[in-house]
Motif scaffolding. Structure first.
Motif, PDB file in Angstrom:
ATOM      1  N   ASP A 110      32.560  30.141  41.490  1.00 37.01           N
ATOM      2  CA  ASP A 110      32.817  31.576  41.674  1.00 37.01           C
ATOM      3  C   ASP A 110      34.197  31.825  42.288  1.00 37.01           C
ATOM      4  OD1 ASP A 110      31.909  30.327  43.951  1.00 37.01           O
ATOM      5  OD2 ASP A 110      31.043  32.138  44.808  1.00 37.01           O
ATOM      6  N   THR A 111      35.245  31.606  41.502  1.00 31.85           N
ATOM      7  CA  THR A 111      36.592  31.965  41.950  1.00 31.85           C
ATOM      8  C   THR A 111      36.571  33.444  42.346  1.00 31.85           C
ATOM      9  OG1 THR A 111      37.277  30.594  40.101  1.00 31.85           O
ATOM     10  CG2 THR A 111      39.024  31.752  41.295  1.00 31.85           C
ATOM     11  N   ASN A 112      37.237  33.735  43.487  1.00 27.91           N
ATOM     12  CA  ASN A 112      37.172  35.112  44.007  1.00 27.91           C
ATOM     13  C   ASN A 112      38.067  36.084  43.240  1.00 27.91           C
ATOM     14  OD1 ASN A 112      35.371  34.824  46.190  1.00 27.91           O
ATOM     15  ND2 ASN A 112      36.959  33.675  47.277  1.00 27.91           N
ATOM     16  N   ALA A 113      37.909  36.141  41.951  1.00 27.02           N
ATOM     17  CA  ALA A 113      38.832  36.985  41.182  1.00 27.02           C
ATOM     18  C   ALA A 113      38.179  37.451  39.892  1.00 27.02           C
ATOM     19  CB  ALA A 113      40.091  36.188  40.856  1.00 27.02           C
ATOM     20  N   GLY A 114      38.691  38.574  39.388  1.00 18.86           N
ATOM     21  CA  GLY A 114      38.345  39.008  38.034  1.00 18.86           C
ATOM     22  C   GLY A 114      36.954  39.578  37.871  1.00 18.86           C
ATOM     23  N   LEU A 115      36.530  39.641  36.607  1.00 20.16           N
ATOM     24  CA  LEU A 115      35.251  40.262  36.279  1.00 20.16           C
ATOM     25  C   LEU A 115      34.269  39.275  35.653  1.00 20.16           C
ATOM     26  CD1 LEU A 115      36.541  43.690  34.858  1.00 20.16           C
ATOM     27  CD2 LEU A 115      35.815  43.129  37.176  1.00 20.16           C
ATOM     28  N   HIS A 116      34.574  37.986  35.797  1.00 19.95           N
ATOM     29  CA  HIS A 116      33.624  36.981  35.302  1.00 19.95           C
ATOM     30  C   HIS A 116      33.769  35.716  36.137  1.00 19.95           C
ATOM     31  CE1 HIS A 116      37.217  35.350  33.253  1.00 19.95           C
ATOM     32  NE2 HIS A 116      36.576  34.201  33.319  1.00 19.95           N
TER      33      HIS A 116
END
Ligand code: PLP
Length: 461
Positions: free
Chosen positions: A385-391
């Motif tokens: 779960d990289t802390n970025a984006g919408l996925h």
């Protein structure tokens, strides 16, 4: 009443005569009865016959000779190809598929979109910019919007550029095609693998040599780039698409140094950098560049909605003149109404406020989804779960193959994509863990438990 009756008679007469002419019931150059004779024969008004003759004349079925009357135009028989069926078969992916829940990475949540504000601003565009709407738009987009974007990317992404370097278009696909126009025909283009398949598709259609480059833990592999020697590299450094890796500064410097030495270019596809959770924004690759090597792509498809079709690029200064020269006669394809409305939205601060609101909104959905996935799948899931984006990416332990998973998702009415969609070659992975791309923008927070339960049925049960 009389008028509509006359119109009806004229239409019928016109249609009958046209059919008779096309089925060669008349000879070429045969004289038609005069208007008066025809009207008497058919017991209709001369006016109806006159209108029908004039329409046939206009379309070239008949011609006139002064004082002699109307004659049948010599026509060749239209060839009818017996194999042509006139029915269109639509491929399944183009048919509207109804899903109960969507884990798509492509959509955005527009339930919070300030529709009233947008409508009010659009009315202002009609009022104050009518002269701009009634003319052909500027090739690179309205200067006001380009200036607003220059400001936005300066303080959000550390990009120092001039509005003259900015080009607006109706999507990054269009921008990529425009970039290809300024690249040499024989240029070799490196793309990330797995990566954004739509770009690969465009490159193939423009007949470019494409080098799919595998990823390592820092993003695109530099050793593969150095041995492949591409002229242009396309990367997603802030949030690798789809794997989510954030390219560390060491890899950015390596890449930029190599491009500077080889006079190459890099396209930085910064498709979703506006959404970061718990950490600050990742600086853009463009902001590191001191050698005019980066073409920056930005989009409003993630921050606002894909249906808006507004994206932009920041060209290196060295490519601006060439771009303008090549596109001298081009009418741009974006919607000027939307572009000017967006400008007002940015200028008046609505855009920033909306992104802030959506960041909180998406952060809450994302947190809930991660919690639910952990609870439901336990040891059967690894969440990246990289802390970025919408996925984000998950690996799920399952006995099903990628093909099975895709088919089962459809039968459970779940929109779900696996890594297979993004790799150059389909993955025939025998390992127990399968990689999925989990988008969360479309999921309403209250349905997440049920959606994840169905996901479990698709993958495990
Ligand atoms: C990797 C990637 N790049 C770019 C885009 C933006 O495309 P566009 O601006 O054409 O909507 C998307 C859209 O979802 C994307 O996933």
């Amino acid at each position: 009443m009389k008028h509509s009756n006359d119109t009806f008679i004229y239409r019928e007469l016109y249609n009958n005569l046209k059919e008779d002419i096309l089925s060669f019931k008349y000879d070429s150059n045969e004289k038609l009865p005069s208007k008066r004779e025809m009207a008497q024969n058919l017991n209709v008004s001369v006016n109806s016959v006159k209108t029908a003759y004039e329409q046939l004349l206009e379309e070239g079925y008949i011609y006139t000779q002064e004082r002699k009357g109307y004659f049948i135009e010599p026509l060749e028989k239209l060839i009818v190809e017996p194999q042509v069926t006139n029915t269109v078969t639509t491929s399944t992916h183009q048919q509207e598929q109804q899903y109960r829940y969507s884990f798509s990475h492509m959509s955005t949540d527009i339930t919070q979109f300030p529709v009233d504000t947008w409508t009010k601003l659009m009315k202002q565009v009609f009022k104050h910019y009518s002269h701009r709407l009634s003319a052909i738009p500027d090739l690179k987009g309205p200067i006001e919007l380009r200036q607003a974007i220059a400001k936005l990317v300066s303080y959000k992404r550390g990009i120092q550029c001039n509005a003259q370097q900015i080009v607006i278009a109706s999507g990054t696909n269009v921008l990529l095609k425009q970039i290809m126009d300024v690249m040499d025909d024989d240029s070799k283009i490196a793309v990330e693998n797995p990566g954004y398949f739509r770009f690969r598709d465009i490159l193939q259609k423009t007949k470019r040599t494409t080098l799919p480059i595998n990823l390592d833990d820092k993003g695109i592999s530099m050793s593969a780039i150095k041995s492949g020697k591409p002229d242009l590299v396309i990367v997603t450094p802030s949030h690798q698409f789809p794997m989510g890796t954030i390219m560390p500064v060491s890899r950015r410097i390596d890449l930029l140094n190599w491009l500077t030495k080889t006079n190459g270019y890099v396209i930085e596809d910064d498709y979703d950098s506006e959404f970061k959770y718990n950490t600050d924004n990742i600086p853009s690759l463009y902001s590191f560049d001191k050698s005019d090597r980066v073409i920056y792509l930005g989009t409003f498809s993630k921050t606002l909605m894909p249906g808006l079709r507004l994206s932009y690029m920041v060209l290196p200064t060295s490519l601006v003149t060439e771009f303008e020269h090549i596109n001298n006669n081009v009418i741009p394809d974006f919607s000027m109404i939307n572009a000017l409305t967006l400008y007002l939205m940015i200028k008046d601060g609505h855009y920033e406020r909306y992104i802030k609101k959506m960041s909180h909104f998406y952060a809450a959905k994302r947190a809930k989804l991660i919690e639910q996935l952990k609870e439901t799948f336990q040891h059967l899931i690894k969440i990246h779960d990289t802390n970025a984006g919408l996925h984000f990416i998950v690996e799920v332990k399952t006995d099903y193959s990628y093909d099975d998973i895709e088919a089962r998702a459809v039968s459970h009415e779940i929109e779900l994509y696996t890594i297979n969609r993004f790799t150059v070659e389909p993955v025939h992975d025998q390992s127990a863990f399968k990689t999925l791309i989990i988008g969360f923008s479309q999921l309403k927070i209250e349905v997440i438990p049920e959606a994840v339960n169905i996901l479990r049925k698709v993958l495990i049960d």
